[in-house]
Design an enzyme around this catalytic site. Structure first.
Site, short mmCIF file in Angstrom:
data_model
loop_
_atom_site.label_atom_id
_atom_site.label_comp_id
_atom_site.label_asym_id
_atom_site.label_seq_id
_atom_site.Cartn_x
_atom_site.Cartn_y
_atom_site.Cartn_z
N LYS A 34 0.85 -1.19 0.00
CA LYS A 34 0.00 0.00 0.00
C LYS A 34 0.89 1.25 0.00
O LYS A 34 2.10 1.17 0.21
CB LYS A 34 -0.91 -0.01 1.23
CG LYS A 34 -0.19 -0.03 2.56
CD LYS A 34 -1.15 -0.11 3.73
CE LYS A 34 -0.40 -0.17 5.06
NZ LYS A 34 -1.32 -0.17 6.21
N ARG A 130 -9.74 -0.23 16.05
CA ARG A 130 -9.71 0.62 14.87
C ARG A 130 -10.79 0.14 13.91
O ARG A 130 -11.82 0.77 13.78
CB ARG A 130 -8.31 0.57 14.23
CG ARG A 130 -8.09 1.61 13.15
CD ARG A 130 -6.64 1.63 12.71
NE ARG A 130 -6.21 0.35 12.13
CZ ARG A 130 -4.98 0.16 11.65
NH1 ARG A 130 -4.06 1.11 11.70
NH2 ARG A 130 -4.65 -1.03 11.13
N TYR A 254 16.19 29.38 9.28
CA TYR A 254 15.00 30.05 9.80
C TYR A 254 14.94 29.94 11.32
O TYR A 254 15.24 28.90 11.91
CB TYR A 254 13.73 29.40 9.23
CG TYR A 254 13.46 29.72 7.77
CD1 TYR A 254 13.22 31.03 7.35
CD2 TYR A 254 13.43 28.71 6.82
CE1 TYR A 254 12.97 31.31 6.03
CE2 TYR A 254 13.18 28.98 5.49
CZ TYR A 254 12.95 30.29 5.10
OH TYR A 254 12.70 30.57 3.78
#
Length: 360
Positions: A34, A130, A254
């Protein structure tokens, strides 16, 4: 030359990892491919597994299965999430797929189906909570499927929630519950994901379904005795394209999250979070430069990251930087970044893909 980030996929390592699964279990193998084979390329990976006579392939949804069939893959394919609507059943028949059954509504739909019967995998929820039938729902779901003309064969399956944490009692509880529920049933069984295969041999059943271990990455949070037998299938590399010599007290990147505490030699690498490298990887996360270890410094940008070259005086522009692969497992990088290797592999974008086979 194009931007130098590249993912090299080694089919020889894929075969060796599959062989390890077979050595550990001796059971029928479902190769889980998958999410584009965890970022490795579903059709190329499926072709290798098919050549190795894997017993079945597994995908999340019907779109992934159709992609494999249209790519010429003929092996049995299992839909791990099952079907979502009645409209998918003609496609399941056309493309000769098997499906997980996870809720009563699916059985209702199957009872109305007038086409060819399917093989189904009855999912039992033993504690993952689930998808799947709760223990008290299992026997009725099984009875209905066995009486359904649309069902050909039934395999009984479950999924472990904590198999990657062997010290927890949960997996043994799930194994015992599954065995007690399925005792006396003639059907084949399937419990083990990668962590189950490597840690819980008593749960191997009739089928195992390796996912991340096929790609050479450990499913475990802590080091495992079998980790060194896994071979990374993907090596993600890029190159240094800029170097600066900075004084002490210079902020990098940053947010100025890293400030040099001494004069430092800093390389900039053509890789960033838009390529799938985790933005939250902190300073200190390891990389390899020409096979030698060094570290990230500063925050990851969209297209670039910075590394410390202070102890690598011979490193130069154009040199190879390994972000994960041989000598630097994706699991280790993921640990530094507070995530798991599954996410790193699946999130890969923009890299050129190169397939090799060192066995040839």
């Amino acid at each position: 030359m194009s931007r130098p980030i590249q993912a090299t996929i080694n089919f020889s390592s894929l075969r060796k990892n599959l062989q390890l699964v077979r050595e550990l279990t001796g059971k029928k193998v479902i190769g889980v491919i998958k999410a584009d084979a965890y970022g490795h390329g579903a059709i190329p990976v499926a072709r290798v597994l098919e050549e190795q006579k894997v017993d079945c392939l597994a995908v999340a949804c019907i779109e992934e299965a159709i992609n494999l069939r249209e790519g010429g893959i003929q092996s049995p394919i299992l839909l791990l999430e099952g079907f979502f609507s009645e409209e998918e059943l003609p496609q399941i028949e056309q493309y000769q797929l098997s499906t997980v059954i996870r809720q009563t509504e699916q059985i209702d739909i199957l009872s109305r189906w007038k086409g060819k019967p399917f093989d189904v995998w009855l999912k039992i929820d033993t504690g993952m909570h689930r998808i799947g039938f709760l223990p008290h729902e299992f026997s009725e779901a099984y009875r209905r499927l066995k009486e359904c003309p649309s069902v050909r064969n039934v395999v009984l399956m479950t999924h472990f929630s904590s198999a990657d944490e062997p010290e927890k009692p949960k997996t043994l509880q799930q194994i015992n519950l599954f065995n007690s529920l399925t005792e006396g049933y003639a059907e084949e069984t399937c419990m083990c994901n990668s962590a189950g295969i490597m840690q819980w041999p008593a749960a191997h059943g009739d089928w195992v379904r390796p996912g991340v271990m096929l790609y050479g990455s450990s499913p475990f949070i802590e080091p495992h005795p079998l980790d060194n037998r896994l071979e990374p299938v993907m090596e993600l590399t890029s190159q240094i394209f800029s170097i600066h010599n900075l004084p002490a007290g210079a902020p990098i990147g940053y947010g100025e999250t890293f400030i040099t505490d001494r004069p430092m030699r800093i390389g900039v690498v053509a890789t960033g979070y838009a390529d799938g490298y985790p933005r939250h990887a902190p300073s200190g996360t390891p990389v390899l430069v020409n096979g030698q270890r060094t570290r990230l410094v500063g925050r990851i940008s969209m297209d670039m990251l910075s590394i410390d070259l202070s102890h690598l005086p011979n490193a130069g522009i154009g040199d190879t930087v390994t972000l994960w692969g041989k000598g630097l497992p994706a699991t280790e990088v993921a640990h530094h970044a507070g995530t798991i290797s599954y996410e790193l592999l699946c999130n890969l974008k923009r890299a050129r893909i190169k397939y090799i086979d060192t066995a040839e």
